[in-house]
Design an enzyme around this catalytic site. Structure first.
Site, short mmCIF file in Angstrom:
data_model
loop_
_atom_site.label_atom_id
_atom_site.label_comp_id
_atom_site.label_asym_id
_atom_site.label_seq_id
_atom_site.Cartn_x
_atom_site.Cartn_y
_atom_site.Cartn_z
N LYS A 97 0.83 -1.20 0.00
CA LYS A 97 0.00 0.00 0.00
C LYS A 97 0.87 1.26 0.00
O LYS A 97 0.63 2.19 -0.77
CB LYS A 97 -0.93 0.02 1.21
CG LYS A 97 -1.92 1.18 1.21
CD LYS A 97 -2.71 1.26 2.49
CE LYS A 97 -1.89 1.85 3.61
NZ LYS A 97 -2.68 2.12 4.83
N ASP A 114 -6.55 1.35 1.13
CA ASP A 114 -6.59 1.53 2.57
C ASP A 114 -7.95 1.07 3.08
O ASP A 114 -8.73 0.45 2.36
CB ASP A 114 -6.30 2.98 2.94
CG ASP A 114 -7.42 3.93 2.52
OD1 ASP A 114 -8.32 3.50 1.75
OD2 ASP A 114 -7.40 5.10 2.95
#
Length: 257
Positions: free
Chosen positions: A151, A169
């Site tokens: 991420k 997220d």
């Protein structure tokens, strides 16, 4: 009495005549047509033509550090801690010279600050040793850095290098599943689904649009459907209205204070 056969000797049951073969379970798919997906992101583009991240940074290195520090922390909390830190350490060399203890003093208000200070120094060392002090524009190289996951790498690649990535997220994971845009049991599945259905012309800013939509409209506890510009398109079972909010540009958000 005949002893039962060991499990490895039991013959598999033959299918009954006329029985249909079992189908392999399919992964959940996007429940919107390509035209609907295009319209969703067209509206997001009208609403926020140039969306910006809320983490303050001055270059690719400080962006990388800020994203590493933001794990299990708020952007507001990270910004408060990094303003003074980045004013004196905006390169790997300066950060390394500052040292782990001093970095820790600056970020003490951030959760897990001890481990994060260690990672910031370690990734600074790795950047100097392996990349000439520059942040690489390659995911495989980024995720090898201490404290950097997929991420984080996707955020840096998108924001610092303009690459078409999707950093999933909690907000994006929730939206992908809640509205059926890209259902998935893992962030990786949601990421793959979004990368597949979002039109290429919107990929540059797609992850910011989805994060901001999840943060301020399609909220975790209760979606604010009257404020949603895609309420008429949305197919979520949780939505409370089919009337979309007025489609007008939103003033750019100031950096999280």
């Amino acid at each position: 009495m005949t002893n039962p056969k060991p499990k490895d000797q039991v013959k598999p049951k033959k299918p009954q005549p006329g029985a249909k073969p079992r189908r392999a379970s399919r992964k959940p798919a996007c429940i919107y047509s390509p035209a609907e997906v295009h319209e969703i992101f067209r509206r997001f583009a009208v609403q926020r033509p140039e969306p910006k991240g809320e983490l303050e940074h001055v270059n690719a290195f400080t962006l990388l550090v800020a994203v590493v520090l933001s794990a299990q922390a708020t952007d507001i909390g990270v910004n408060k801690a990094t303003r003074a830190l980045f004013a004196i350490a905006d390169t790997p060399q300066k950060m390394l010279a500052l040292g782990e203890a001093r970095v820790g003093e600056y970020i003490r208000t951030i959760g897990l600050w001890r481990n994060k200070a260690k990672n910031v120094i370690a990734l600074s060392q790795a950047l100097i040793r392996d990349h000439g002090g520059e942040v690489p524009d390659n995911r495989d190289q980024l995720v090898e850095l201490p404290g950097v996951g997929r991420k984080t790498a996707n955020v840096v690649l998108n924001m610092a290098f303009g690459q078409h990535t999707m950093a999933v997220d909690t907000h994006i994971f929730r939206i992908g599943n809640r509205i059926g845009l890209a259902p998935g049991k893992t962030p990786e599945q949601v990421e793959a689904g979004l990368m597949k259905v979002i039109p290429d012309e919107y990929m540059r800013h797609a992850h910011h649009w989805l994060i901001l939509h999840g943060r301020y409209v399609c909220k975790a506890r209760k979606p604010d459907c009257p404020m949603c510009v895609i309420a008429d398109i949305c197919k979520s079972a949780e939505k409370t209205t089919d009337i979309p909010a007025p489609l007008v540009p939103i003033e750019p958000l100031a950096a999280a204070q």
